[in-house]
Design an enzyme around this catalytic site. Structure first.
Site, PDB file in Angstrom:
ATOM      1  N   ASP A   1      -3.173 -19.621 -18.100  1.00  0.00           N
ATOM      2  CA  ASP A   1      -3.110 -20.318 -19.390  1.00  0.00           C
ATOM      3  C   ASP A   1      -4.194 -19.828 -20.340  1.00  0.00           C
ATOM      4  O   ASP A   1      -3.952 -19.634 -21.534  1.00  0.00           O
ATOM      5  CB  ASP A   1      -3.264 -21.830 -19.178  1.00  0.00           C
ATOM      6  CG  ASP A   1      -2.082 -22.452 -18.453  1.00  0.00           C
ATOM      7  OD1 ASP A   1      -1.051 -21.769 -18.304  1.00  0.00           O
ATOM      8  OD2 ASP A   1      -2.198 -23.609 -18.010  1.00  0.00           O
TER       9      ASP A   1
ATOM     10  N   GLU B   1      -3.406 -16.346 -21.651  1.00  0.00           N
ATOM     11  CA  GLU B   1      -2.403 -16.447 -22.716  1.00  0.00           C
ATOM     12  C   GLU B   1      -3.035 -16.939 -24.011  1.00  0.00           C
ATOM     13  O   GLU B   1      -2.725 -16.430 -25.098  1.00  0.00           O
ATOM     14  CB  GLU B   1      -1.276 -17.390 -22.287  1.00  0.00           C
ATOM     15  CG  GLU B   1      -0.379 -16.815 -21.205  1.00  0.00           C
ATOM     16  CD  GLU B   1       0.673 -17.787 -20.729  1.00  0.00           C
ATOM     17  OE1 GLU B   1       1.715 -17.332 -20.223  1.00  0.00           O
ATOM     18  OE2 GLU B   1       0.461 -19.020 -20.844  1.00  0.00           O
TER      19      GLU B   1
ATOM     20  N   ASP C   1       1.829 -16.761 -25.092  1.00  0.00           N
ATOM     21  CA  ASP C   1       2.970 -16.550 -24.201  1.00  0.00           C
ATOM     22  C   ASP C   1       4.064 -15.766 -24.919  1.00  0.00           C
ATOM     23  O   ASP C   1       4.635 -14.800 -24.377  1.00  0.00           O
ATOM     24  CB  ASP C   1       3.488 -17.912 -23.727  1.00  0.00           C
ATOM     25  CG  ASP C   1       4.720 -17.780 -22.839  1.00  0.00           C
ATOM     26  OD1 ASP C   1       4.616 -17.174 -21.764  1.00  0.00           O
ATOM     27  OD2 ASP C   1       5.783 -18.296 -23.229  1.00  0.00           O
TER      28      ASP C   1
ATOM     29  N   GLU D   1      -2.121 -21.082 -26.225  1.00  0.00           N
ATOM     30  CA  GLU D   1      -1.418 -20.647 -25.014  1.00  0.00           C
ATOM     31  C   GLU D   1       0.062 -20.446 -25.302  1.00  0.00           C
ATOM     32  O   GLU D   1       0.669 -19.446 -24.888  1.00  0.00           O
ATOM     33  CB  GLU D   1      -1.609 -21.711 -23.929  1.00  0.00           C
ATOM     34  CG  GLU D   1      -0.849 -21.476 -22.654  1.00  0.00           C
ATOM     35  CD  GLU D   1      -0.738 -22.761 -21.835  1.00  0.00           C
ATOM     36  OE1 GLU D   1       0.246 -22.879 -21.080  1.00  0.00           O
ATOM     37  OE2 GLU D   1      -1.610 -23.633 -21.945  1.00  0.00           O
TER      38      GLU D   1
END
Length: 237
Positions: free
Chosen positions: A121, A124, A52, A48
């Site tokens: 989440d 990502e 990101d 994650e």
């Protein structure tokens, strides 16, 4: 007991050619699942984190090329809107990512498969896994259709925040001169004046607005004209 889609089933449905199934499995694994299944080696939090950063970079590159005349401030606001939790959760819903999320029993029963934060989440983490497995080009190919559709919607919302500009663009697209704003009335005490304004296009009154300043009243009139002329859906005003 609910049927959870396997990583292989998800990849086939989304036409993702993963080489490392462990990466994809890890991307779909929430820490609550790890607590109940000690055989699972790692949750998706590190992926994650990586996803990101990859999203921030690729969205910035995509916007830079897609909107070559857009100033830096608007590009920044666009990127923020496109990587916002709710927007990424919407991307995840679009591909029904919740079906494949590996959650602990309590988390699943509490509605975790549709919780925006968990969907965001996991999306990502999926991006992070795809990057490690196939590189930036694969992520870009996967992401571009989402961005194309979402960016137009974000732009429209942003334009509705500035109704005078949107109304002027519409008037010019119809071959008319720029809208003309006429103050029809001002009343109230000096410290609490109210301005009433009409907006005219091609000599016809198209909208009316009021406000505590001339600027606010003209903006209100432009918004009213946009609604009356059906330039954008009323739900967006």
């Amino acid at each position: 007991m609910e049927k959870v889609e396997s990583p292989q089933e998800l990849a086939k449905r989304l036409n993702l050619k993963f080489k490392d199934w462990l990466l994809l499995s890890r991307a779909l694994t929430h820490r609550s699942y790890l607590n109940e299944h000690p055989e699972a080696l790692e949750d998706n939090e590190r992926l994650e984190f990586l996803g990101d950063a990859v999203l921030d970079f690729l969205v910035a590159v995509w916007l830079y090329h897609r909107y070559p005349e857009m100033p830096e401030g608007d590009l920044t606001r666009m990127r923020s809107a496109l990587v916002h939790t709710e927007q990424l959760a919407e991307f995840a819903r679009r591909i029904e990512l919740g079906r494949a999320m590996r959650l602990g029993r309590g988390e699943a029963q509490a509605g975790g498969r549709d919780r925006p934060s968990l969907l965001c989440d996991t999306f990502e983490a999926l991006i992070g896994a795809l990057y490690l497995d196939q590189g930036l080009e694969a992520v870009e190919a996967f992401l571009s259709p989402f961005l194309e559709e979402a960016a137009e919607e974000v732009l429209l919302h942003h334009r509705v925040e500035d109704p005078k500009s949107l109304l002027q663009e519409w008037a010019q697209s119809q071959g008319f001169a720029a809208p003309r704003y006429v103050t029809r009335n001002v009343y109230g005490p000096e410290h609490a004046k109210v301005f009433e304004v009409e907006v005219l296009i091609n000599g016809k009154v198209c909208g009316w607005g009021s406000g505590s300043s001339k600027h606010a009243a003209t903006k209100s009139a432009a918004r009213d004209a946009i609604r009356r002329l059906g330039i954008v859906p009323e739900t967006m005003l």
